[in-house]
Design an enzyme around this catalytic site. Structure first.
Site, PDB file in Angstrom:
ATOM      1  N   LYS A 157       0.796  -1.236   0.000  1.00 27.45           N
ATOM      2  CA  LYS A 157       0.000   0.000   0.000  1.00 27.45           C
ATOM      3  C   LYS A 157       0.828   1.286   0.000  1.00 27.45           C
ATOM      4  O   LYS A 157       0.379   2.307  -0.503  1.00 27.45           O
ATOM      5  CB  LYS A 157      -0.966   0.013   1.188  1.00 27.45           C
ATOM      6  CG  LYS A 157      -2.151  -0.921   1.003  1.00 27.45           C
ATOM      7  CD  LYS A 157      -3.166  -0.740   2.117  1.00 27.45           C
ATOM      8  CE  LYS A 157      -4.266  -1.774   2.012  1.00 27.45           C
ATOM      9  NZ  LYS A 157      -5.344  -1.557   2.977  1.00 27.45           N
ATOM     10  N   ASN A 173      -4.714   2.303  -1.838  1.00 29.62           N
ATOM     11  CA  ASN A 173      -5.292   0.957  -1.992  1.00 29.62           C
ATOM     12  C   ASN A 173      -6.082   0.806  -3.291  1.00 29.62           C
ATOM     13  O   ASN A 173      -6.643  -0.257  -3.547  1.00 29.62           O
ATOM     14  CB  ASN A 173      -6.194   0.605  -0.804  1.00 29.62           C
ATOM     15  CG  ASN A 173      -7.525   1.305  -0.888  1.00 29.62           C
ATOM     16  OD1 ASN A 173      -7.591   2.482  -1.224  1.00 29.62           O
ATOM     17  ND2 ASN A 173      -8.601   0.590  -0.624  1.00 29.62           N
ATOM     18  N   ALA A 200      -3.532   0.403   9.437  1.00 24.94           N
ATOM     19  CA  ALA A 200      -4.983   0.588   9.516  1.00 24.94           C
ATOM     20  C   ALA A 200      -5.318   1.733  10.483  1.00 24.94           C
ATOM     21  O   ALA A 200      -6.157   2.589  10.191  1.00 24.94           O
ATOM     22  CB  ALA A 200      -5.647  -0.704   9.971  1.00 24.94           C
TER      23      ALA A 200
END
Ligand code: ATR
Length: 290
Positions: free
Chosen positions: A71, A92, A135
């Site tokens: 990513k 992404n 994340a």
């Protein structure tokens, strides 16, 4: 489905890609919208990312999703980068553009759309964020950009929490992110919070694990959102519920990051009704009942 000379190809690049749910999301959308489009996973070996992006460009592939571990690495291979993705430092979704691909981040708006669809408000709230990995960074950016009052960013390694907090605060021109050591949760102020679980703890197959076990912590949570969707009922969610909080898994975030990518590739907007039809198919595939 009919594959013919007009069929467009989209796909996923990552390593591994074998357990992905994305083909189900995109191929279902293509069928529902009668688009002549097919979505396939591409396992890209270490060291082959540049070849993969160049090859995809040469093959006139319409769009790609990018997953672990590429990513941030993929950003070097792109013709353009959307300002939001550049700020987050993670891409992404790749969309075909004149000289190659343009990179976007749909994880962050995907989480926001998922939260809105559950009526979870983050604007003006005080939020506990567990984790400081890839994340959690996207969640911290989302919170900062939606004018969250305060984010208590708790992580096992406090240096990483500090690094994410100072980067997000600086880039978003705020001081709302407050880094803390995970074990210092007892120092959280009184009150009830929205808690977002963005660590990898509890992910299948380690389904019995949770970052914080203490009941005192869960008493502080009115709503718990776990980014994990496998399992669909994590130990974190169970502990939130056992202290009378509402608990959600991350499957809708997965759904909406996919839908936003699909919208970018095809210049369409997917209705909520259609989104929920795809969601039901995803839940069925994963044997989720609720
Ligand atoms: P992702 O891209 O999914 O966010 P990551 O970047 O590897 O994955 O981040 C994993 C997160 O889970 C980190 O916040 C990590 O904490 P550290 O920064 O201290 O490593 C957290 N995590 C992983 N295993 C953990 C454990 N056993 N206890 C507490 N936190 C853990």
């Amino acid at each position: 489905m009919v594959i013919n000379g007009h069929t467009r190809t989209c796909g996923l690049i990552g390593n591994p890609v074998e357990h992905t749910m994305s083909p189900l999301i995109h191929n279902t959308l293509a069928r529902m919208l009668s688009h002549n489009l097919v979505y396939v996973p591409f396992h890209v070996e270490e060291g082959k990312l540049q070849d993969a992006v160049k090859g995809a460009c040469g093959l006139n592939i319409l769009g790609l999703n990018v997953t672990v571990p590429y990513k941030s690495q993929v950003m070097r291979e792109l013709a353009q980068i959307d300002p939001l993705a550049a700020k987050i430092g993670a891409v992404n979704t790749l969309v075909r553009c004149e000289n190659g691909f343009k990179g976007y981040n749909t994880d962050m708006p995907g989480l926001y759309r998922a939260m809105c669809s559950e009526n979870i408000q983050i604007e003006g709230q005080e939020v506990i964020l567990l984790g400081a990995g890839g994340a959690a960074r996207a969640v911290a950016f989302l919170c900062a950009s939606k004018n969250v009052k305060k984010v208590y960013l708790l992580n096992r390694s406090v240096e990483k929490a500090r690094a994410v907090a100072s980067e997000v605060n600086e880039k978003c021109n705020t001081d709302c992110i407050l880094p803390m050591q995970l074990s210092d949760y007892r120092q959280l102020p009184d009150g009830k919070f929205l808690a977002i679980q963005a660590t990898s703890v509890g992910l299948y197959p380690d389904i019995d694990r949770v970052v914080i076990e203490d009941d005192a912590f869960y008493e502080k949570i009115h709503t718990g959102y776990d980014l994990i969707y496998k399992p669909s009922d994590t130990r974190f969610m169970q502990l939130v519920r056992s202290h009378k909080g509402r608990a959600y898994h991350g499957l809708k975030m997965l759904l909406y990051q996919g839908i936003i990518a699909y919208e970018l590739w095809n210049g369409v907007s997917v209705s909520e009704e259609m989104a929920m039809q795809v969601y039901e198919i995803l839940k069925q595939e994963m044997d989720i009942k609720d």
